[in-house]
Scaffold this motif. Structure first.
Motif, short mmCIF file in Angstrom:
data_model
loop_
_atom_site.label_atom_id
_atom_site.label_comp_id
_atom_site.label_asym_id
_atom_site.label_seq_id
_atom_site.Cartn_x
_atom_site.Cartn_y
_atom_site.Cartn_z
N GLU A 1 -3.52 19.28 23.27
CA GLU A 1 -2.83 18.44 22.24
C GLU A 1 -2.71 16.94 22.79
OE1 GLU A 1 -1.63 19.33 19.41
OE2 GLU A 1 -2.56 21.39 19.46
N ARG B 1 -1.49 13.18 23.02
CA ARG B 1 -0.18 12.40 22.77
C ARG B 1 -0.61 11.89 21.10
NH1 ARG B 1 0.52 8.84 27.82
NH2 ARG B 1 0.24 10.28 29.28
N ALA B 2 0.65 11.74 20.66
CA ALA B 2 0.62 11.30 19.24
C ALA B 2 0.32 9.90 19.21
CB ALA B 2 2.08 11.48 18.46
N GLU B 3 0.47 8.89 20.16
CA GLU B 3 0.09 7.51 20.10
C GLU B 3 -1.18 7.38 20.81
OE1 GLU B 3 1.90 8.09 24.15
OE2 GLU B 3 2.44 8.76 21.90
N THR C 1 -4.05 5.62 18.22
CA THR C 1 -3.41 4.19 18.08
C THR C 1 -3.70 3.16 19.27
OG1 THR C 1 -1.70 5.24 16.47
CG2 THR C 1 -1.52 3.02 17.17
#
Length: 135
Positions: free
Chosen positions: A14, A16-18, A21
């Protein structure tokens, strides 16, 4: 191949969320840095060609005056009638042209125009793209 697929599905990586971006921001940053460098290069070339173009045009006008081109050209409008010896007249007119200086001045004009065109493309690519596709 099936083993490799099983390994990757079992790990369940998974990100990282950022991460997406940050990658996109880095890509945009590099694109903008390249665009800025091209803008400065084209702007400097355009300004340099303009600075050189001003004395080139002055020299061209001086060469026209020295060569007698204006004298030959004014015969067309003097009413002397160049109809019977028009071939000699055209040859004299062409011979009096400062050809090298004309080519030099036109080349500088082309460099100036292309530099400004490409500098504007770098400065406002969205505006130019939208204007180009509107027609």
């Amino acid at each position: 191949m099936k083993d490799l697929k099983d390994i990757f599905t079992s790990v369940k990586y998974e990100p990282r969320a950022e991460l997406a971006t940050r990658v996109w921001d880095r890509v945009l940053s590099r694109m903008n840095r390249g665009r800025t460098a091209r803008l400065w290069a084209f702007s400097a070339t355009g300004m340099l060609s303009l600075v050189v173009l001003v004395p080139a045009v002055a020299s061209l006008l001086g060469d026209f005056a020295k060569s007698g081109f204006y004298d030959y050209f004014s015969l067309l409008f003097s009413g002397a009638g160049v109809g019977s010896y028009w071939k000699d007249f055209v040859a004299s007119l062409a011979d009096s042209l400062p050809t090298a200086n004309i080519i030099y001045t036109l080349a500088l004009s082309l460099v100036f125009a292309l530099s400004i065109k490409y500098a504007l493309r770098q400065a406002a690519p969205e505006w130019l793209t939208n204007a180009r596709h509107a027609h």
